[in-house]
Every structure is written in C-alpha cells, then in structure tokens.
Design a protein around this motif. Structure first.
Motif, PDB file in Angstrom:
ATOM      1  N   LEU A  56       0.726  -0.740   0.164  1.00 51.79           N
ATOM      2  CA  LEU A  56      -0.126  -0.128   0.133  1.00 51.79           C
ATOM      3  C   LEU A  56       0.465   1.544   0.388  1.00 51.79           C
ATOM      4  O   LEU A  56       1.459   1.808   0.780  1.00 51.79           O
ATOM      5  CB  LEU A  56      -1.379  -0.067   1.084  1.00 51.79           C
ATOM      6  CG  LEU A  56      -1.713  -0.655   1.725  1.00 51.79           C
ATOM      7  CD1 LEU A  56      -2.812  -1.116   2.507  1.00 51.79           C
ATOM      8  CD2 LEU A  56      -2.994  -1.518   0.068  1.00 51.79           C
ATOM      9  N   LEU A  57       0.978   2.357  -1.186  1.00 50.15           N
ATOM     10  CA  LEU A  57       1.484   3.151  -1.554  1.00 50.15           C
ATOM     11  C   LEU A  57       0.993   4.501  -0.943  1.00 50.15           C
ATOM     12  O   LEU A  57       0.532   5.364  -2.053  1.00 50.15           O
ATOM     13  CB  LEU A  57       2.748   2.920  -2.076  1.00 50.15           C
ATOM     14  CG  LEU A  57       3.709   4.358  -2.867  1.00 50.15           C
ATOM     15  CD1 LEU A  57       4.950   4.202  -1.293  1.00 50.15           C
ATOM     16  CD2 LEU A  57       4.529   4.514  -3.347  1.00 50.15           C
ATOM     17  N   GLY A  58      -0.788   4.578  -1.054  1.00 49.69           N
ATOM     18  CA  GLY A  58      -2.189   5.516  -1.787  1.00 49.69           C
ATOM     19  C   GLY A  58      -2.640   5.503  -0.439  1.00 49.69           C
ATOM     20  O   GLY A  58      -3.801   5.963  -0.872  1.00 49.69           O
ATOM     21  N   THR A  59      -2.450   5.599   0.855  1.00 50.58           N
ATOM     22  CA  THR A  59      -3.313   5.510   1.666  1.00 50.58           C
ATOM     23  C   THR A  59      -2.751   6.989   2.720  1.00 50.58           C
ATOM     24  O   THR A  59      -1.569   7.329   1.982  1.00 50.58           O
ATOM     25  CB  THR A  59      -3.477   4.070   2.747  1.00 50.58           C
ATOM     26  OG1 THR A  59      -2.232   4.386   3.909  1.00 50.58           O
ATOM     27  CG2 THR A  59      -3.366   3.278   2.018  1.00 50.58           C
ATOM     28  N   TYR A  60      -3.219   7.037   3.881  1.00 50.22           N
ATOM     29  CA  TYR A  60      -2.868   8.786   4.469  1.00 50.22           C
ATOM     30  C   TYR A  60      -2.123   7.934   5.964  1.00 50.22           C
ATOM     31  O   TYR A  60      -2.345   8.932   6.462  1.00 50.22           O
ATOM     32  CB  TYR A  60      -3.692   9.581   4.374  1.00 50.22           C
ATOM     33  CG  TYR A  60      -4.139  10.252   3.311  1.00 50.22           C
ATOM     34  CD1 TYR A  60      -2.960  10.793   2.512  1.00 50.22           C
ATOM     35  CD2 TYR A  60      -5.209  10.858   2.522  1.00 50.22           C
ATOM     36  CE1 TYR A  60      -2.895  11.578   1.175  1.00 50.22           C
ATOM     37  CE2 TYR A  60      -5.532  11.454   1.563  1.00 50.22           C
ATOM     38  CZ  TYR A  60      -4.318  11.631   0.767  1.00 50.22           C
ATOM     39  OH  TYR A  60      -4.819  12.389  -0.376  1.00 50.22           O
ATOM     40  N   ASN A  61      -1.888   6.797   6.094  1.00 53.24           N
ATOM     41  CA  ASN A  61      -1.913   5.828   7.183  1.00 53.24           C
ATOM     42  C   ASN A  61      -0.071   6.570   7.381  1.00 53.24           C
ATOM     43  O   ASN A  61       0.405   5.299   7.394  1.00 53.24           O
ATOM     44  CB  ASN A  61      -1.770   4.693   6.553  1.00 53.24           C
ATOM     45  CG  ASN A  61      -1.984   3.752   8.281  1.00 53.24           C
ATOM     46  OD1 ASN A  61      -2.543   4.384   9.332  1.00 53.24           O
ATOM     47  ND2 ASN A  61      -2.393   2.093   8.154  1.00 53.24           N
ATOM     48  N   TYR A  62       0.075   7.446   7.477  1.00 52.58           N
ATOM     49  CA  TYR A  62       1.547   7.787   7.693  1.00 52.58           C
ATOM     50  C   TYR A  62       1.994   7.702   9.204  1.00 52.58           C
ATOM     51  O   TYR A  62       3.325   7.118   8.440  1.00 52.58           O
ATOM     52  CB  TYR A  62       1.709   9.957   7.506  1.00 52.58           C
ATOM     53  CG  TYR A  62       0.553  10.351   6.398  1.00 52.58           C
ATOM     54  CD1 TYR A  62       1.542  10.307   5.414  1.00 52.58           C
ATOM     55  CD2 TYR A  62       0.236  11.213   6.948  1.00 52.58           C
ATOM     56  CE1 TYR A  62       0.565  11.145   4.234  1.00 52.58           C
ATOM     57  CE2 TYR A  62      -0.371  12.400   5.312  1.00 52.58           C
ATOM     58  CZ  TYR A  62      -0.047  11.781   4.465  1.00 52.58           C
ATOM     59  OH  TYR A  62      -0.474  12.180   3.372  1.00 52.58           O
ATOM     60  N   MET A  63       1.863   7.365   9.642  1.00 54.77           N
ATOM     61  CA  MET A  63       2.059   7.057  10.810  1.00 54.77           C
ATOM     62  C   MET A  63       1.992   5.460  11.322  1.00 54.77           C
ATOM     63  O   MET A  63       2.324   4.933  12.733  1.00 54.77           O
ATOM     64  CB  MET A  63       1.768   7.715  12.730  1.00 54.77           C
ATOM     65  CG  MET A  63       3.023   9.522  12.265  1.00 54.77           C
ATOM     66  SD  MET A  63       4.073   9.610  11.738  1.00 54.77           S
ATOM     67  CE  MET A  63       4.695   8.788  13.256  1.00 54.77           C
ATOM     68  N   GLY A  64       1.692   4.552  11.118  1.00 50.22           N
ATOM     69  CA  GLY A  64       0.631   3.643  10.293  1.00 50.22           C
ATOM     70  C   GLY A  64       0.188   2.969  11.735  1.00 50.22           C
ATOM     71  O   GLY A  64       0.484   1.361  12.160  1.00 50.22           O
ATOM     72  N   SER A 379       2.002   7.935  -1.068  1.00 55.13           N
ATOM     73  CA  SER A 379       2.300   8.115   0.286  1.00 55.13           C
ATOM     74  C   SER A 379       2.147   7.172   1.059  1.00 55.13           C
ATOM     75  O   SER A 379       1.756   6.260   1.273  1.00 55.13           O
ATOM     76  CB  SER A 379       0.296   8.180   0.265  1.00 55.13           C
ATOM     77  OG  SER A 379       0.004   9.232  -0.089  1.00 55.13           O
ATOM     78  N   LEU A 380       3.412   7.879   1.898  1.00 50.85           N
ATOM     79  CA  LEU A 380       4.276   6.618   2.738  1.00 50.85           C
ATOM     80  C   LEU A 380       3.561   6.953   3.944  1.00 50.85           C
ATOM     81  O   LEU A 380       3.158   7.424   4.434  1.00 50.85           O
ATOM     82  CB  LEU A 380       5.856   7.210   2.838  1.00 50.85           C
ATOM     83  CG  LEU A 380       7.088   7.154   1.224  1.00 50.85           C
ATOM     84  CD1 LEU A 380       7.781   8.172   1.086  1.00 50.85           C
ATOM     85  CD2 LEU A 380       7.877   5.717   0.935  1.00 50.85           C
ATOM     86  N   CYS A 381       4.570   5.665   4.616  1.00 50.63           N
ATOM     87  CA  CYS A 381       4.012   5.171   6.337  1.00 50.63           C
ATOM     88  C   CYS A 381       5.343   4.762   6.513  1.00 50.63           C
ATOM     89  O   CYS A 381       6.641   3.941   6.303  1.00 50.63           O
ATOM     90  CB  CYS A 381       2.770   4.051   5.774  1.00 50.63           C
ATOM     91  SG  CYS A 381       2.691   3.101   7.262  1.00 50.63           S
ATOM     92  N   ALA A 382       4.578   5.007   8.346  1.00 53.98           N
ATOM     93  CA  ALA A 382       6.449   5.225   9.215  1.00 53.98           C
ATOM     94  C   ALA A 382       6.792   3.809   9.072  1.00 53.98           C
ATOM     95  O   ALA A 382       8.062   2.896   9.689  1.00 53.98           O
ATOM     96  CB  ALA A 382       6.203   5.187  10.243  1.00 53.98           C
ATOM     97  N   GLU A 383       5.649   1.864   8.869  1.00 51.24           N
ATOM     98  CA  GLU A 383       5.447   1.107   9.372  1.00 51.24           C
ATOM     99  C   GLU A 383       6.150   0.383   7.086  1.00 51.24           C
ATOM    100  O   GLU A 383       6.132  -0.892   7.498  1.00 51.24           O
ATOM    101  CB  GLU A 383       4.560   0.479   9.433  1.00 51.24           C
ATOM    102  CG  GLU A 383       3.732   1.189  10.567  1.00 51.24           C
ATOM    103  CD  GLU A 383       4.988   0.407  11.694  1.00 51.24           C
ATOM    104  OE1 GLU A 383       5.169  -0.885  11.762  1.00 51.24           O
ATOM    105  OE2 GLU A 383       5.087   0.849  12.821  1.00 51.24           O
ATOM    106  N   HIS A 384       5.977   1.431   6.552  1.00 50.99           N
ATOM    107  CA  HIS A 384       7.107   0.926   5.554  1.00 50.99           C
ATOM    108  C   HIS A 384       8.538   0.214   5.773  1.00 50.99           C
ATOM    109  O   HIS A 384       9.518   1.180   6.541  1.00 50.99           O
ATOM    110  CB  HIS A 384       7.093   1.634   4.729  1.00 50.99           C
ATOM    111  CG  HIS A 384       5.722   1.899   3.946  1.00 50.99           C
ATOM    112  ND1 HIS A 384       5.388   2.998   3.302  1.00 50.99           N
ATOM    113  CD2 HIS A 384       4.999   0.836   2.732  1.00 50.99           C
ATOM    114  CE1 HIS A 384       3.996   2.882   2.223  1.00 50.99           C
ATOM    115  NE2 HIS A 384       4.492   1.407   2.254  1.00 50.99           N
ATOM    116  N   SER A 385       9.048  -0.854   5.716  1.00 52.72           N
ATOM    117  CA  SER A 385      10.403  -1.385   6.182  1.00 52.72           C
ATOM    118  C   SER A 385      11.112  -0.872   4.687  1.00 52.72           C
ATOM    119  O   SER A 385      10.760  -0.573   3.681  1.00 52.72           O
ATOM    120  CB  SER A 385      10.756  -2.744   6.436  1.00 52.72           C
ATOM    121  OG  SER A 385      10.228  -3.333   4.671  1.00 52.72           O
ATOM    122  N   SER A 386      12.924  -1.044   5.060  1.00 52.45           N
ATOM    123  CA  SER A 386      13.225  -0.149   4.360  1.00 52.45           C
ATOM    124  C   SER A 386      13.820  -1.304   3.085  1.00 52.45           C
ATOM    125  O   SER A 386      13.555  -0.978   1.345  1.00 52.45           O
ATOM    126  CB  SER A 386      14.946  -0.778   4.848  1.00 52.45           C
ATOM    127  OG  SER A 386      14.854   0.468   5.986  1.00 52.45           O
TER     128      SER A 386
END
Length: 407
Positions: A56-64, A379-386
């Motif tokens: 998911l790279l299209g949500t506003y879940n910025y801080m997960g 839209s990136l999320c803090a929970e996206h891993s490297s």
C-alpha cells in the motif's frame, strides 16, 4: 387542445462528457482506478487486492497507527462498554466520556486551551469556515486549498479572496487591497495533499499578522510528521503563538476517522452552539474516539517513527528521480511524493502496471488536479520497511519501462 407537458430535463446530462470519457477508458481494457476494493488489509502497508498481496503506497496512514495494539484494544473496550454509536449530536445526547477524553488528548498534544471534535475532517473545515466569517468579513485562501475549505466558504456568507498558490507576495497584495472594515481570516495548509508541497508558513503568517488577520492552518497532512512534537508544519516553522486555529483530521496520521479544531481563543467554546456541521450531525461512535485518543497520546512520543518516515520519504524521492521520473517537488518535502505524467492514458497504464507488479498508488486527474495535470500520488508510511521501499523502487522501474514512461 390540451398542451403536452415538456419532458423534464435529465439532471445527469451535464455529466455525459465525463461518463463517455470514463467508458472509453474502460473499453481499452484497463481497470477502474477509482473502484479498487481492498479484499483484506493485512497491516498498515499490505493488503490483498483482487487476490494478490499488494504493498500500500496510496493511503494516508502516515504513522501506521491503524494496527497499533493499544489503539485496537481501546476501540474494543469502548465498543463493549458504550455500544456501537451515540445516536445523537454532540449538543444533545451525543457527548460521551470518550469524546471529552479525546478533546483532552488533543489539548495535550497541541498545548492549547480548547479542542472541538467533529465527525470528519471535512466537517471541521466546513464548520469553521462557514461559521467564523460573516457577510461583512473576508476569507483569504490559497488557490489550491482543499475542497472542504472551498465548500465551507460556499456554505457561509463571507467574501472570498484567493491568492496564488504558496505566494507570499500575492497574499500580501490581496490583503493590502481589502477595505479597512470587516474581519479577515487567512486560511493556509501546512502540506498540500496533491503534490505534497509545504507552505512557507513563517512568511505567510507574518504577512497575515501585518494586515491584522486571524489565521487558520489545516494540518491534515502535517500532523504526526512535522515539528519536534509532531504537531505540524506550523510547529516546525515556529509560528505556534501566532496561529489562531489549527484544523486537522483523524483519518491520516491518527489512523481512524474524525476531525477537530484546536485554539487558544478565549471565546472559542461558543462555536459549539453556532457551528451547524457540529450541531446538526451525529457524533462519532465511542469506539472511534477511544482509538483516536489513544493514538494521539502515542503520537506525542513517536519521534523514532517520524525519523523513519522521513528516511523513507527521502529514499523513495531520490530513487524515483534517479530513475528519470518527473517528481512534483524538487526535494522530499513531506510523506507525499507526486509523480507527474504527460497525459491520462500514460497515467492510467502506469497505475495499472504498478498494481500488476504489486504496489497500489493513487491516480489523480482534473478536476482534483489543475487543468492538464495527471499524476500518481505516493503516500509513505512509518511502517514501510527499508526492504519494502527498495521493492517499490524496483517496481516503479519495471512499470515505467514497460509503459514507456521512462527510458
């Protein structure tokens, strides 16, 4: 002879060009970018779409925060103790203990004396804009302001003045041309949602104050991400003491649904009696305000998450730019990265190629964007891993080459 009544006009006829355009697009065999269904959501960064696990790279879940165990537990507890809904507005039977606790959490987060929770972020803007400025007053807003701000202006009776997007000079000029009578309210956004660019708030607030205006800053896309305490761009710019109202939403970094306004104005509480989108709608369910309050309290101590989100944003921005994509902002300015494309056909095909690769992004086109502008919004999320960010860059490379969007 009896006259025949003419047939009633088809109220949908004004949409015929859009209907034809959409149908022509679907006839080419592409999927509908605006009808995606999440079959199952696995985490803040993964979902199953049409049977396939997708990043998911299209949500506003910025801080997960949507899957945070404490947030979920608070919602379940409130559901058990208070039921599924309030069946009333905030001014009647719709204020529960949880609504007051949520407002207390907001006051602690922003360091303000007052907080007012609405059922959506849209209604927060609708309510503040339509209530605060009257027919002899002026609302001065950025031309790229969110639809909820424009709709709030339309609902009210104030005089509306637009200035060029992010132009301090034009804001100064427009304010200087206003008559001496009447109040004035300058409406700004910390982060603009379509391109991910940020407002020069320090300079804009100084100009607004010079002309005696009150100031609203919408931090829907800045809360959680900007500033030492995650309050937003206005905190990062150091103008907290000069901003009169901050509007925000729970549907981005907070990870649920709802909206709010916070302020230190001594007369703020009267808005609860005169603001129609607050008075005449049902209040949020107890489980929702419980999740929001818990999430907001946790965001007060989320420095490590903010740092990782910035790292993700800078890495993806550089990765896409190095591949040859046209990025709307010269640097990574926020958690939103907009990839500009030349036309609708290429945009839709790139969007579908990405989905087939295994990553979901938002497609945006006019009228959501300026005329002639087509883009894919990440839209990136803090929970996206490297590792996930690396996969995303690889998938953009493959999709871009397959569609001819990059060499």
């Amino acid at each position: 002879m009896r006259e025949e009544t003419p047939p009633a006009a088809d109220l949908f006829s004004k949409f015929d060009p859009l209907i034809a355009e959409r149908q022509a697009l679907l006839d080419t065999g592409v999927r509908d970018p605006f009808a995606i269904v999440m079959d199952k959501v696995l985490s803040p960064t993964l979902a199953v779409i049409q049977g396939k696990e997708t990043i998911l790279l299209g949500t506003y879940n910025y801080m997960g925060m949507t899957f945070d165990p404490d947030v979920i537990a608070a919602g379940k507890k409130a559901l058990d103790e208070f039921g599924s809904g309030t069946t009333g507005s905030r001014v009647l039977n719709g204020t529960y203990q949880g609504h007051k606790e949520c407002e207390e959490a907001l006051k602690a987060f922003y360091g303000t004396k007052h907080a007012m929770v609405f059922s959506t972020g849209y209604q927060a803007n609708l309510g503040l804009m339509s209530t605060l400025a009257g027919k002899d007053d002026y609302i001065i807003l950025d031309a790229d302001s969110h639809a909820s701000i424009y709709d709030g202006c339309a609902l009210g009776s104030a005089n509306i003045v637009r200035f060029r997007h992010n132009s301090v000079e034009d804001l100064d000029k427009r304010l200087g041309r206003l008559p001496a009578t009447g109040g004035r309210l300058v409406v700004l956004e910390g982060v603009y949602s379509m391109l991910g660019d940020i407002a020069p708030l320090k300079e804009m607030v100084a100009v607004a104050k010079k002309h005696g205006a009150m100031i609203v800053v919408d931090e829907a896309h800045g809360m959680g991400f900007f500033g030492p305490n995650g309050r937003g761009v206005f905190e990062e710019a150091g103008v907290e003491a000069d901003v009169d109202f901050v509007v925000g939403t729970f549907s981005k970094s907070v990870g649920t649904v709802g909206g709010f306004v916070v302020s230190n104005h001594p007369k703020f509480e009267v808005l609860r009696l005169v603001c129609r989108p607050y008075v005449f709608t049902a209040s949020l369910p107890p489980s929702v305000v419980a999740t929001a309050a818990t999430s907001i309290r946790k965001l007060m101590h989320a420095g490590a998450k903010r740092a990782h989100l910035w790292e993700n944003s800078k890495r993806l921005h550089k990765g896409l730019r190095d591949l040859g994509f046209n990025i709307a902002t010269p640097e990574a300015e926020s958690a939103i990265i907009a990839v500009l494309l030349p036309d609708q056909d290429k945009t839709v095909r790139m969007w579908q190629a990405l989905l087939e690769q295994g990553v979901y992004v938002n497609m945006a086109r006019p009228p959501a964007t300026p005329a002639g502008m087509y883009l894919l919004r990440c839209s990136l999320c803090a929970e996206h891993s490297s590792e996930q960010v690396g996969h995303i860059i690889d998938m953009f490379a493959a999709a871009g080459r397959a569609t001819g969007c990059i060499a």
